[in-house]
Motif scaffolding. Structure first.
Motif: not given
Length: 714
Positions: A596-602, A605-614
């Protein structure tokens, strides 16, 4: 091919009449318009994919034998055209990144105009908007996209936000609900009308949209299918070398041709050379489904180059199959060394320049291609045809011709028509002609079939320019007062068109509804979707009148309020994009389609990047994950993501020679500082080199446990 007993498959067109077909539509004369993506993946590097060799062609059956025999090039010199739609006497066509509209005069394109310069901006060929489905509600919807379009009679275009849906291919059922999927899922879809419920940008998910319809992802190829991108991974292939689960699911079709009994949803799987049949069941507004049978498929081929990529209904009731017919189907962005080797060993790069269109139908069925008549009353009669394609086309033709002389006949169908679907098409034809009134909505709401009443509520927002606020709130209040849990979600979804936050009396009424249905997640989410910007006021009411904080209303509204309060902590994304130009470009191409453009996951398909410990944690661990990929369940921010909530694997890009380490370092620097992640780190290309040296030519993706063992757990 092996085909389900009782069915027949027939060739409709083959090369050189059609080449690399990826999308099609029929016109009112029964001709097939095809988008040919001839430039797709000429080799494993995608060399020359930007060449202007794509086309829009028209195929015609001039002798009536069911096979196309005449080809006309309508447009050529296109770069990977991917979708098309006939509307208002012209052609809407997607050629990334643009969405174009051509008027048609005597069969030729004229007056080319740009509808949207950012329709398919960013992403890659596998992850860009497509579909352009002209829905029951007269709007045009896409897969892999969250905007919809509509052309008005004066030639202007409307563009509105909608729900993000699917990956490749999109379909609708008789009630206009949309269905879609991603490459590792079977079938997802909506319980409610497509034009409702997307009004609150702070709402992560709206219950009743993006629901899993068929969760079973097993597939049953009839030959070894080792040429799949992750064929080297345990569990991807069975002991005979056959694909176990979907890996390239696409082109879903809810069949409405009238020849096959029941409600069936077909899904193409080009990597395994097959087409799956699912049987759908309705229980109220919920739709569920299961595979039609276990251990076999509706249609399966032992030809590795049979690549069904899209499925469509047709004017004769047949199911139509677009077969790209080629060896390489995986795009270079995610192509693994394993699959490159498979392609080389079996010479799958060639031949190119091929393509097929097939149709499938029950043996002995009476098929007749229906073309659109000139008479208005004849078109109105076709709104009740047994073939859903014919009903749709009759509605579209009446609207495109601006057949306002049909109004009387259409209103007669609303009142006394015995056919529910004919009534529904009459309703939406009036809406498309700009003739829908409050009286029409009340008439349809008085009918006994709840599904038909639901369509009146779906069309309700169209009254915003012609009916008073009081008339409209009276209609919704009357529906809610019936305590009908089937219709109440539709009424709640329609509230957004009243702009409740701008009208204190309406907002008060909405608050009462919210409290009344505080533990109904569908109604709760519907109400939240319509009060964007006024969540705090609704939260005050909830806090006072809903003491049980476990209720759906409290939990879902709290999540939205928290989302709003957290936005003030976000970095300036525009500034970051300027700081890391190569990184943002790579992000949009390789990451944004899934995260997602906002990093919140789609979803799904995929989990968020925003706030992700990874993302925020050990940077060497993040580099390893991005380079080599991740498979299996993954924990992000206290939640475990697993299929079908997300895809089962994130592909690595270590072996993509088109991406250098300097670009990748910018990408990682960008995501580690975007969306409030704020690590302050800035990576350089040499950092990636160290990780590559550590893991060498590794091809298998990591598991979460592996990464924790190697780098520790945050």
């Amino acid at each position: 091919m092996e085909l389900e007993a009782g069915f027949e498959v027939a060739l409709v067109a083959a090369e050189p009449l059609v080449v690399a077909p990826v999308a099609m539509t029929f016109d009112g004369d029964g001709r097939i318009w095809v988008a040919e993506m001839d430039g797709y993946m000429p080799d494993t590097l995608g060399t020359g994919e930007e060449a202007p060799v794509g086309r829009i062609v028209i195929l015609e059956d001039t002798d009536g034998d069911g096979k196309m025999d005449e080809r006309t090039v309508f447009l050529d010199s296109l770069v990977v055209p991917r979708a098309l739609c006939l509307v208002n006497g012209g052609l809407l066509m997607a050629e990334p990144p643009n969405l174009w509209f051509y008027e048609i005069e005597e069969g030729h394109p004229i007056n080319k105009s740009l509808v949207d310069s950012a329709y398919a901006e960013g992403g890659n060929v596998e992850h860009q908007p497509n579909g352009l489905l002209r829905g029951l509600d007269n709007w045009i919807y896409s897969a892999k996209y969250d905007w919809r379009y509509r052309r008005l009679a004066d030639g202007t275009w409307l563009k509105e936000k909608t729900h993000f849906r699917g990956q490749w291919g999109i379909s609708q059922d008789d009630w206009g609900r949309l269905y879609y999927n991603d490459n590792s899922s079977n079938l997802s879809g909506d319980y409610f009308p497509p034009g409702l419920g997307a009004g609150n940008p702070n709402q992560r998910r709206v219950a009743g949209y993006n629901e899993t319809i068929v969760g079973d992802t097993r597939v049953y190829p009839i030959h070894p299918t080792t040429g799949v991108n992750r064929g080297y991974m345990e569990g991807v292939l069975d002991s005979t070398g056959r694909l176990v689960n979907f890996t390239a699911a696409c082109g879903p079709l809810v069949y409405r041709g009238g020849l096959i009994p029941g409600t069936n949803a077909f899904v193409a799987e080009p990597s395994a050379n097959l087409i799956k049949r699912n049987v759908l069941t309705e229980a109220g507004f919920r739709v569920t489904g299961k595979q039609a049978y276990e251990g076999k498929e509706f249609l399966a081929s032992d030809d590795e180059r049979f690549r069904p990529v899209n499925l469509f209904d047709g004017p004769d009731g047949s199911l139509y199959i677009l077969d790209m017919y080629r060896g390489i189907i995986q795009h270079s962005t995610y192509l693994t060394p394993y699959l490159k080797n498979e392609i080389a060993e079996r010479g799958l790069t060639l031949p190119l320049g091929m393509g097929r269109i097939y149709r499938v139908f029950p043996k002995g069925s009476k098929r007749r291609t229906v073309t659109m008549p000139q008479r208005t009353d004849s078109l109105v009669a076709l709104l009740g045809h047994t073939n859903g394609w014919v009903r749709d086309q009759a509605q579209r033709t009446l609207i495109d011709r601006q057949a306002t002389d049909a109004a009387s006949d259409l209103r007669t169908l609303l009142t006394s028509g015995s056919d529910s679907l004919q009534c529904v098409h009459a309703l939406w034809t009036l809406e498309g002609l700009g003739l829908l009134t409050v009286a029409d909505i009340r008439t349809v709401l008085a009918r006994p079939e709840w599904q038909v009443c639901a369509q009146a509520l779906a069309a309700f927002p169209s009254l915003s320019g012609t009916a008073t606020q009081k008339e409209r709130i009276d209609i919704l209040n009357a529906v809610i007062a019936k305590n009908d849990t089937l219709l109440a979600p539709y009424a709640a979804l329609a509230v957004a068109s009243l702009a409740p936050g701008d009208d204190s009396a309406v907002m008060h009424t909405v608050e009462q509804w919210a409290v009344q249905y505080a533990d109904n997640r569908y109604i709760t989410d519907a109400i939240i979707s319509g009060v964007a910007g006024h969540e705090a006021r609704l939260m005050q009411t909830v806090t006072k009148q809903v003491p049980d904080t476990s209720k759906a209303l409290y939990r879902h509204l709290s999540a939205v309020v928290d989302e709003i309060s957290g936005q003030t902590e976000n970095h300036n994304q525009a500034q970051l994009a300027k700081q890391y130009p190569a990184g943002i470009a790579l992000f949009r191409n390789a990451c944004q389609p899934c995260h997602g453009e906002d990093g919140r996951g789609v979803s799904p398909i995929a989990p968020p990047l925003a706030g992700s410990e990874w993302v925020k944690g050990d940077k060497e661990r993040l580099m390893a994950l991005v380079l080599y990929g991740l498979t299996g369940p993954v924990d992000v921010a206290g939640h475990t993501y697993r299929t079908p909530e997300v895809s089962g694997e994130m592909p690595g890009i270590a072996h993509n020679s088109a991406i250098d380490d300097a670009e990748l370092a910018q990408l990682l620097s960008y995501i580690r500082n975007a969306w409030g992640n704020n690590t302050g780190d800035e990576l350089v290309g040499e950092d990636l080199g160290g990780v590559r040296a550590k893991f060498g030519d590794r091809t298998e993706p990591f598991t979460q446990d592996e990464l924790h063992e190697l780098f520790g757990k945050d």
